[in-house]
Design an enzyme around this catalytic site. Structure first.
Site, PDB file in Angstrom:
ATOM      1  N   GLY A 124       0.759  -1.251   0.000  1.00  0.00           N
ATOM      2  CA  GLY A 124       0.000   0.000   0.000  1.00  0.00           C
ATOM      3  C   GLY A 124       0.788   1.299   0.000  1.00  0.00           C
ATOM      4  N   GLY A 125       2.076   1.247  -0.292  1.00  0.00           N
ATOM      5  CA  GLY A 125       2.863   2.498  -0.295  1.00  0.00           C
ATOM      6  C   GLY A 125       2.241   3.570  -1.179  1.00  0.00           C
ATOM      7  N   CYS A 155       9.830   0.255 -10.708  1.00  0.00           N
ATOM      8  CA  CYS A 155      11.039   0.778 -10.061  1.00  0.00           C
ATOM      9  C   CYS A 155      12.247   0.161 -10.771  1.00  0.00           C
ATOM     10  CB  CYS A 155      11.046   0.523  -8.557  1.00  0.00           C
ATOM     11  SG  CYS A 155      10.991  -1.199  -8.098  1.00  0.00           S
TER      12      CYS A 155
HETATM   13  C1  LIG Z   1       6.207  -3.127  -7.225  1.00  0.00           C
HETATM   14  S1  LIG Z   1       5.214  -4.070  -6.216  1.00  0.00           S
HETATM   15  C2  LIG Z   1       4.000  -2.921  -5.707  1.00  0.00           C
HETATM   16  C3  LIG Z   1       4.459  -1.981  -4.629  1.00  0.00           C
HETATM   17  C4  LIG Z   1       3.341  -1.134  -4.081  1.00  0.00           C
HETATM   18  N1  LIG Z   1       2.571  -0.491  -5.116  1.00  0.00           N
HETATM   19  C5  LIG Z   1       3.866  -0.075  -3.120  1.00  0.00           C
HETATM   20  O1  LIG Z   1       3.929   1.107  -3.481  1.00  0.00           O
HETATM   21  O2  LIG Z   1       4.207  -0.446  -1.993  1.00  0.00           O
HETATM   22  C6  LIG Z   1       4.322  -5.046  -7.350  1.00  0.00           C
HETATM   23  C7  LIG Z   1       3.139  -5.779  -6.796  1.00  0.00           C
HETATM   24  O3  LIG Z   1       2.512  -6.455  -7.871  1.00  0.00           O
HETATM   25  C8  LIG Z   1       1.877  -7.584  -7.330  1.00  0.00           C
HETATM   26  N2  LIG Z   1       1.555  -8.506  -8.426  1.00  0.00           N
HETATM   27  C9  LIG Z   1       2.307  -9.501  -8.923  1.00  0.00           C
HETATM   28  N3  LIG Z   1       1.634 -10.134  -9.903  1.00  0.00           N
HETATM   29  C10 LIG Z   1       0.457  -9.521 -10.029  1.00  0.00           C
HETATM   30  C11 LIG Z   1      -0.675  -9.724 -10.868  1.00  0.00           C
HETATM   31  N4  LIG Z   1      -0.685 -10.713 -11.767  1.00  0.00           N
HETATM   32  N5  LIG Z   1      -1.731  -8.909 -10.730  1.00  0.00           N
HETATM   33  C12 LIG Z   1      -1.726  -7.923  -9.796  1.00  0.00           C
HETATM   34  N6  LIG Z   1      -0.675  -7.675  -8.965  1.00  0.00           N
HETATM   35  C13 LIG Z   1       0.392  -8.471  -9.088  1.00  0.00           C
HETATM   36  C14 LIG Z   1       2.872  -8.127  -6.331  1.00  0.00           C
HETATM   37  O4  LIG Z   1       2.223  -8.941  -5.362  1.00  0.00           O
HETATM   38  C15 LIG Z   1       3.437  -6.831  -5.752  1.00  0.00           C
HETATM   39  O5  LIG Z   1       2.790  -6.500  -4.547  1.00  0.00           O
END
Ligand SMILES: C[S@@+](CC[C@H](N)C(=O)[O-])C[C@H]1O[C@@H](n2cnc3c(N)ncnc32)[C@H](O)[C@@H]1O
Length: 435
Positions: A247-248, A367
């Site tokens: 949730g960042g 990122c």
């Molecule tokens: C870069 S991280 C997100 C970080 C978050 N937005 C933050 O600001 O803290 C990517 C996220 O995509 C999720 N993810 C991976 N595969 C996915 C999918 N097929 N559909 C939706 N989310 C997915 C992962 O669980 C992960 O939490």
């Protein structure tokens, strides 16, 4: 030192064998041996473990030129010579064998370590990418994007990352928070170019930052704050953070929505969303809800197509922009992982686009700094969806940020430690036409 080395190797081997992050392997190891070492020993073990990780590619090069196999134990031994100035006699003394000590040196190890004695870790005959600790799978992409700034940019990705916070406007404002943090022993710099950002340049001796538990701020890199601002959400809109994780970004979006409208934090990872829910509650957000997806193609997406004003896709990525915070992630990936990520990103982007209403916006972010995960994804998407167009990032920057946009920026957002003093980030703003 001999006994500490035993623990250093145990942590490095555990992280390698289970392919887990170093922080996790360290925490698990310290928990297993509870109470058997002093806090000072923990610090020394942690420093030595991270040292091997930070010098990994150069150490590997030294093993190769001395005909050694790339084993974790040998990396550690090489580090003792090349970084800590130990010689073969010292190391023979540390490697006594038996309980609590490393196994005795083999003749081949002793020969290789003698050959390294007196040498500098960074040898002038090393390839540039080795000197810069750049993994092979990322080199081509980083050269493509940075050109003759490759060395400067990759070098900056090795520096320690700063501690940035985003002040939560529901609970206070940054001009009030600065003197209170200072009074509590922190040194604070105001990041004037951001709406809510502060940099803690010295957190004093406190284990936790004061006022954090009250939800007055979140720990969030300056680049991540910019990215969330580029989504340009407004109170009353329907917004979905499609890869919300813990949730960042959702928190930053919520602050802009002023608790009005609908905000959905979606992810395939239930546990991460549960953490997001706790953080949203602490921050005083009550217009957000969770949606656990089975996959990016969950039937829920079809049911909700065309309903959202803003869709943020903060896609899973190789994390090249976050190397300052997780240097071990460089060595846990390879070309195949990158290809798999690119396929997943494409699928997520395609699916999430269905949620955007006519006239609404899709913001795709990572990122990572690699073009295959960024510009190439956007080019492919725009070819397949002519009803979307790219909104130049300047159009949003000029309305949402309290500072002029850096001249280095093109139509898409690109931030990096060397150029912007943030983690590395990419974002493209895509708007769906009205018909
Ligand atoms: C870069 S991280 C997100 C970080 C978050 N937005 C933050 O600001 O803290 C990517 C996220 O995509 C999720 N993810 C991976 N595969 C996915 C999918 N097929 N559909 C939706 N989310 C997915 C992962 O669980 C992960 O939490």
């Amino acid at each position: 030192m001999g006994r500490l080395l035993f623990h250093v190797l145990a942590v490095l081997e555990e992280a390698t064998n289970s392919d887990s992050p170093i922080d996790r392997a360290l925490a698990a190891h310290f928990s297993n041996i509870k109470g058997r070492l002093t806090p000072r020993d923990h610090t020394r073990i942690r420093d030595m473990v991270w040292g091997v990780v930070r010098r990994y590619r150069r150490l590997l090069w030294w093993l190769e030129v001395n005909g050694q196999t790339p084993q974790v134990r040998k990396l550690l031994l090489a580090d003792l010579v090349l970084t800590h100035g130990k010689n073969v006699q010292d190391i023979t003394h540390f490697c006594k064998g038996g309980g609590g000590y490393l196994k005795r040196l083999t003749d081949s190890e002793a020969r290789a370590l003698s050959a390294m004695d007196g040498k500098r870790l960074a040898d002038e005959t090393m390839p540039e990418a080795v000197t810069l600790e750049c993994p092979a799978w990322a080199e081509k992409g980083l050269r493509e994007v940075f050109g003759d700034r490759f060395a400067e940019e990759v070098d900056a990705l090795r520096e320690p990352a700063p501690l940035d916070i985003r002040v939560n406007p529901f609970k206070g404002n940054r001009d009030d928070l600065i003197p209170r943090l200072e009074k509590a022993g922190c040194k604070v710099e105001k990041l004037d170019w951001l709406p809510y950002g502060l940099r803690i340049t010295d957190a004093g001796r406190k284990a936790h930052l004061p006022f954090y538990e009250r939800g007055e701020f979140e720990i969030q890199d300056a680049g991540s704050q910019v990215l969330a601002t580029m989504v340009a959400v407004e109170p009353g809109q329907r917004v979905i953070d499609f890869c919300a994780g813990a949730g960042g970004k959702t928190l930053a979006l919520a602050a802009e929505m002023d608790n009005r409208g609908q905000l959905i934090a979606a992810d395939v990872h239930n546990k991460r969303l549960a953490r997001a829910a706790q953080r949203l509650k602490r921050a005083g957000v009550f217009n957000a809800e969770r949606k656990v997806l089975e996959s990016e193609r969950d039937p829920w997406v079809k049911k909700n197509k065309g309903k959202f004003d803003r869709v943020l896709v903060d896609a899973p990525c190789s994390g090249t922009g976050s190397w300052r915070r997780a240097p071990d992630s460089k060595w846990r990936r390879d070309e195949t992982d990158l290809e798999e990520l690119v396929t997943l990103q494409e699928s997520i982007l395609t699916s999430a686009a269905r949620l955007v209403k006519p006239g609404g916006r899709l913001v795709y972010a990572t990122c990572s700094l690699l073009p295959v995960e960024n510009e190439d994804q956007i080019a492919r998407f725009l070819r397949s969806r002519p009803d979307f167009k790219l909104v130049p990032v300047k159009d949003v920057w000029d309305t949402k940020m309290p500072s002029p946009m850096p001249e280095t920026m093109g139509d898409m957002l690109r931030l990096s430690p060397a150029t912007n003093d943030t983690d590395g980030f990419f974002a493209a703003i895509l708007e769906r036409s009205m018909d």
